[in-house]
Design an enzyme around this catalytic site. Sequence first.
Site, PDB file in Angstrom:
ATOM      1  N   GLU A 136      -0.974  -2.627  -2.136  1.00  0.00           N
ATOM      2  CA  GLU A 136      -0.450  -2.118  -0.874  1.00  0.00           C
ATOM      3  C   GLU A 136      -1.283  -2.552   0.332  1.00  0.00           C
ATOM      4  OE1 GLU A 136       0.912   0.651  -4.128  1.00  0.00           O
ATOM      5  OE2 GLU A 136      -1.000  -0.304  -3.561  1.00  0.00           O
ATOM      6  N   PHE A 146       1.300   6.274  -1.177  1.00  0.00           N
ATOM      7  CA  PHE A 146       0.569   5.014  -1.286  1.00  0.00           C
ATOM      8  C   PHE A 146       0.542   4.263   0.043  1.00  0.00           C
ATOM      9  CE2 PHE A 146       2.389   5.058  -5.827  1.00  0.00           C
ATOM     10  CZ  PHE A 146       1.414   5.930  -6.245  1.00  0.00           C
TER      11      PHE A 146
END
Length: 354
Positions: free
Chosen positions: A68, A93
């Site tokens: 990410e 996330f």
Amino acid sequence: MKEAIDAVKYSGKGLPETRLKTYGNTLLEAGRVNERVVCLSADLTSQTEADLFRGAIPERFFSMGMAEQNMIGVAAGLARSGEIPFVHSFGCFLTRRCFDQVAMSVAYPRLNVKLVGVMPGISSPGGASHQAIDDLALMRATPNMTIIDLGEATEVAQSVYAAIQHEGPVYLRLRRGVLPVLLDDSKFKLEIGQSYLLRRGADVGIITSGLMTERALQAAALLERQGISTSILHVPSIKPLDEEGIVTVAAGCRVLLALDNHNIIGGLGSAVAEVLAERRIAVPFIRVGLRDVYGKAATNAYLFRHFGFDPDQIAQLAAERLEGHTAGSMIGSWQQQQTEQAGWGTDWTDEKKG
């Protein structure tokens, strides 16, 4: 604040109409119209509905793998090149795991990156690690960030175009899959910085956003059965916030609730409390949300009941705080109403809707 009472399609009784994959279909539609729109995913492509874009416009889709932080950096580079990147992951996330990259690579230079955080609050059955209960707090504390908390199909579809038209970073907080249709798209227009009055009453005021707005309408219907009138202010734009709308609703009710699918610290309830304090508005005020605890791994039906998010629990809390009103028990009345009107048992949430 805009009056949107005529735009409300769902009375709070029975079950609303639903639509499937509104976000994914709208992003694909927007991508076909605007060649600057690109799509990034971090190993959660189908889980965030980005697979629809990938299947139709693969040349503008980028799979970044389970990374990410790197995805945010790539999106920042694409934005500097004139593209409009939509980046996707679960809300927990996309905000908590790569907060530094969001703050320094996107928000600080005010780049045109659109962050799409799926599975907000306790809507994920994946337990504490997957439940975004602090994402609003993190994004509210980030300068230059715009935050839109979405919970129904009409505004989810409109939010994609609103994000494209807004120059700068936007955090879209939404649920995947099946969404209720609460608002008439011919009468409702989502605007950044705006709030919407969905119902007018003099006893209880409910300020809500995202998935909690459906429950606010349901709670208001239960309160109405006891002769209690309710105003509902729907606030999809968490930042910038329509402070005047909050002031108006707070000044016209006897008890005020803020509903948060989030920790009570840092979310919509905190934003409302800040407005009340700074404007010196004295009204009994209750924040409904996770009370500084982590979530649990369980079904949505269990989680929403456990944390006091069910409509009858919200209605009961409001009624008990009204001065001069003797609150009859509403606990369980919502499940009973659903059984009577839809022929279902008490476990009425996603497992049945999906």
